[in-house]
Motif scaffolding. Structure first.
Motif, PDB file in Angstrom:
ATOM      1  N   THR B  40       0.840  -1.195   0.000  1.00 25.29           N
ATOM      2  CA  THR B  40       0.000   0.000   0.000  1.00 25.29           C
ATOM      3  C   THR B  40       0.875   1.245   0.000  1.00 25.29           C
ATOM      4  N   ARG B 196      -7.871  -4.392   4.651  1.00 23.13           N
ATOM      5  CA  ARG B 196      -6.646  -5.145   4.968  1.00 23.13           C
ATOM      6  C   ARG B 196      -6.836  -6.634   4.768  1.00 23.13           C
ATOM      7  N   GLN B 199      -6.660  -7.405   1.181  1.00 22.30           N
ATOM      8  CA  GLN B 199      -5.299  -7.282   0.691  1.00 22.30           C
ATOM      9  C   GLN B 199      -4.496  -8.536   1.005  1.00 22.30           C
ATOM     10  N   THR B 205      -3.007  -4.614  -4.366  1.00 22.28           N
ATOM     11  CA  THR B 205      -2.122  -3.471  -4.270  1.00 22.28           C
ATOM     12  C   THR B 205      -2.986  -2.225  -4.139  1.00 22.28           C
ATOM     13  N   TYR B 206      -2.693  -1.391  -3.133  1.00 20.89           N
ATOM     14  CA  TYR B 206      -3.526  -0.209  -2.896  1.00 20.89           C
ATOM     15  C   TYR B 206      -2.754   1.094  -3.075  1.00 20.89           C
ATOM     16  N   PHE B 208      -3.620   4.531  -1.505  1.00 19.78           N
ATOM     17  CA  PHE B 208      -4.557   4.948  -0.462  1.00 19.78           C
ATOM     18  C   PHE B 208      -4.400   6.435  -0.187  1.00 19.78           C
ATOM     19  N   SER B 220      -0.393   1.998   5.416  1.00 18.00           N
ATOM     20  CA  SER B 220       0.554   2.043   4.298  1.00 18.00           C
ATOM     21  C   SER B 220       1.885   1.377   4.602  1.00 18.00           C
TER      22      SER B 220
END
Ligand SMILES: Nc1ncnc2c1ncn2[C@@H]1O[C@H](COP(=O)(O)OP(=O)(O)OP(=O)(O)O)[C@@H](O)[C@H]1O
Ligand SMILES: Nc1ncnc2c1ncn2[C@@H]1O[C@H](COP(=O)(O)OP(=O)(O)OP(=O)(O)O)[C@@H](O)[C@H]1O
Ligand SMILES: [Mg+2]
Ligand SMILES: [Mg+2]
Lengths: 342, 322
Positions: B40, B196, B199, B205-206, B208, B220
């Motif tokens: 993230t 979360r 993920q 894949t973020y 944010f 993150s």
């Protein structure tokens, strides 16, 4: 010392097509000189309605059903509109989340602040009024105040508009300022500037503040006392350190646990409060938080707990504080049972 | 797919908007970063600094003015909207305002199934229904909710619908533009935990985007701080609090209220003075020099570049880069 504001057993409802919304269901608290009282709680818990009740700004559908609201001992319930207008602005001022809705877009801001002063003191001359507005603009630190007098609201940034609102609120040096999420729509940097400004001004003109927010960080920075509201009731009231260090209500604990601190272990999940707040048309007959509370027993669903005094100016409404509460799995074991019912 | 190729790599991404009379809004200028699979990247900065524009340009809601966007091996910034179509399902977006971002006339079922239909993923209604119901269960809603309309739900429930819609076609990259800002703290934690969980299960894949720095640090792996369209600092998420280097990052941190009265009383360090300057004629040199307590003549004249000062901690500041 006599409190500036004292509210006793306030009940406020709205009549809607789907039924009676019981927004505030028995709220009592005091504001003393120089205090900054924070009201926190989830959306719909009754924070705004509590403050709007004080000023009787409930619209056509809202009604104070019972209770007492005293300003320096003087009862406000039963005052006429005209009498309330004299109190609003002069003795109690209010600022809201969105300054744009409270400012007239067609009138220069300097004039709007001037009108506010005039409304409360008709003897003052035009020159004096202008000087007073300038002084207020300087006080709330609006840069180039002379130039800004003639500006329209849309020519200001959100932070500057909120400063204008504060200037207006302070125009008559109120004893009590009610601020309903005044910085929620603003950036952290601008919020920080506004909060610092409010703290400075509070000392300069010696007023008390009732500050509504859902940001526990803002509360920690600004407030001396906190009221935690849920389902139209005050669940807990305490001094600022007690609320953060010794919360005495599972709802307060839940709120504190659900925010990640600066040192939150990233491998751990956050601890949210499961579920969602109650419907205020059919509020639960027991503790409103019971359906979401991990400590709830049968009595919690059946009956509203009384307030217990845990220490000076620290009270909480929770069955787990009762002397006969189960000791196993009780978060307040050994503390609560000492508290007297109030 | 090769594990070493980042899921998203953004290089010198630039987006300008026309502002009339030949002027332009420098919403995003030369932004570069990458996000490895399953990680993230948090993007923070004041309102108007270009976070949403950056996200929308990556996902090609806006056409980039310049720069490259790689999704895995593919440079998607050179593709036409038509050529982009097969790649669209690889990236999805979750928006800030669950109220505005869901169509009021569609049922929750139709909202969640929309990406499947747009990409022709399932042939039969039955397969589609199964997938939607499965998704509803995963975001903590149930079958009965499928036939209802978004306006009948609370903010937290609507954001769950938004998440279900974004994840139903198994994207690689999910761009979350302030997904929790409009929600109560107790509900924020519910949504963040859910993001979360997805993920971890799907190696999502973020990107944010958020205002709340403690939340950004928590979710993150890496954080990027934006100021007036540019990245001024990127580093591991823990370092953003421990060792912020750019004066802007330091000011931003000082401005953030800390939910601990003892720390708050001691803090009271200088936050940031003044407002964000206009992105139409951004200041020369370092764009932050007009608000920076340490600015020198050089800062007014020369643009600092984002340089690695050790262990992947990058900062664009003349005072630190020397
Ligand atoms: N004008 C109105 N008509 C009907 N119901 C109302 C009205 N104003 C408020 N309510 C209801 O009263 C309850 C308390 O609302 P209030 O605005 O005080 O909440 P709040 O704690 O200020 O929430 P928020 O954090 O969202 O501002 C809610 O259930 C709300 O829906
Ligand atoms: N479609 C557009 N046309 C013109 N200018 C735009 C457009 N979209 C954004 N901008 C401008 O680009 C700048 C960056 O805006 P953007 O919305 O990306 O900021 P942001 O960082 O997401 O802010 P926020 O935190 O308020 O969401 C702003 O000055 C904004 O006014
Ligand atoms: Mg409110
Ligand atoms: Mg944005």
């Amino acid at each position: 010392m006599e409190p500036i504001l004292e509210i006793r057993d306030l009940n406020t409802s709205f009549l809607t097509s789907s039924g009676e919304v019981q927004a505030v269901r028995g709220v009592s608290f005091k504001v003393e000189k120089g205090q900054t009282i924070g009201i926190v709680g989830e959306s719909g818990s009754g924070k705004s309605v509590t403050s709007l009740s004080i000023l009787k700004l409930l619209g056509s559908t809202g009604r104070i059903k019972s209770g007492s609201i005293r300003l320096h001992g003087e009862e406000l319930i039963g005052k006429t509109r005209k009498e309330m207008r004299q109190i609003r602005g002069r003795r109690i001022a209010m600022i809201f989340q969105d300054p744009m809705t409270s400012l007239n877009p067609l009138i220069p801001v300097g004039e709007q602040v001037g009108e506010m002063i005039w409304a409360h003191d008709k003897s003052i001359s035009k020159e004096e009024r202008r000087a007073r507005v300038l002084e207020l603009f300087e006080m709330v630190r609006i840069p180039e105040p002379v130039k800004r007098l003639k500006s329209f609201p849309h020519e200001f940034s959100g932070g500057m508009r909120q400063r204008v609102m504060i200037a207006m609120a302070l125009a008559c040096k109120p004893e009590l300022l009610i601020a309903d999420e005044p910085t929620t729509a603003l950036d952290a940097s601008i919020q920080d500037q506004i909060l610092k400004l409010m703290q400075q001004l509070q000392h300069e003109i010696d007023m008390s503040i009732l500050f509504i927010t859902h940001d526990l960080g803002v509360v920690a920075e600004l407030c001396t006392h906190v009221l935690v509201m849920y389902g139209g009731l005050i669940m807990e009231e305490a001094g600022i350190d007690d609320i953060f260090e010794r919360p005495m209500h599972p709802y307060t604990m839940g709120l504190l646990d659900s925010i990640p601190g600066l040192h939150q272990d990233k491998s751990q999940l956050l601890k949210p409060i499961p579920g969602s707040p109650p419907d205020m048309i059919h509020p639960p007959k027991g503790c409103p938080f019971a359906p979401r509370c991990s400590y709830a027993c049968r009595v919690c669903l059946e009956e509203l707990p009384p307030y217990r005094q845990v220490s000076e100016r620290h009270r909480s409404m929770c069955w787990m504080l009762a002397p006969d509460a189960p000791s196993e799995g009780n978060p307040f074991k050994g503390i609560g049972s000492k508290g007297a019912v109030i | 797919m090769n594990k070493d190729v980042p899921v998203l790599r953004v290089q010198d991404l630039t987006k300008h908007f026309p502002a009339g009379r030949g002027k332009v809004v420098h919403a995003v200028d030369n932004v570069s970063f990458q996000i490895p699979r399953g990680k993230t990247f948090g993007l923070v900065g004041e309102s108007g600094c270009g976070k949403s524009t950056c996200a929308r340009t990556i996902i090609r809601i806006y056409e980039p003015t310049g720069g490259k966007v790689y999704l895995g091996h593919d440079d998607i910034s050179i593709l036409s909207q038509k050529e982009l179509l097969p790649h669209r399902q690889r990236m999805q977006m979750i928006f800030q305002d669950p109220y505005a971002s869901l169509n009021a006339r569609m049922t929750v079922h139709d909202i969640i199934a929309e990406p499947l239909r747009a990409h022709g993923v399932f042939a039969s209604r039955q397969e589609e229904s199964e997938r939607v119901n499965d998704m509803l269960a995963q975001v903590g809603l149930n079958r009965e909710h499928a036939s209802r309309y978004a306006h009948e739900f609370s903010g937290g429930q609507r954001q769950r619908v938004g998440i279900a819609r974004a994840l139903i076609i198994h994207p690689e990259l999910v761009i979350c533009d302030e997904p929790i800002s409009a929600l109560d703290v107790s509900i924020q934690a519910q949504i963040v935990n859910m993001l979360r969980k997805f993920q971890q299960e799907q190696a999502l894949t973020y990107l944010f985007i958020a205002h709340d720095l403690s939340m950004v640090r928590y979710v993150s792996d890496e954080v990027g701080v934006m100021y007036l369209g540019q990245l001024v600092e990127t580093c591991a998420a823990d370092e953003i609090y421990a060792t912020p280097l750019h004066p802007y990052t330091q000011g931003l941190l000082a401005a953030i209220p800390i939910p601990d009265p003892k720390v708050a009383r001691e803090k009271r360090a200088a936050g940031l003075e003044g407002d964000l300057p206009s992105p139409i004629d951004p200041p020369s040199g370092c764009r932050f020099h007009t608000r920076c307590p340490h600015a020198t003549e050089r800062c007014k004249a020369e643009v600092p570049s984002l340089k690695d000062v050790g262990a992947g901690h990058c900062v664009a500041c003349h005072l630190i880069n020397d």
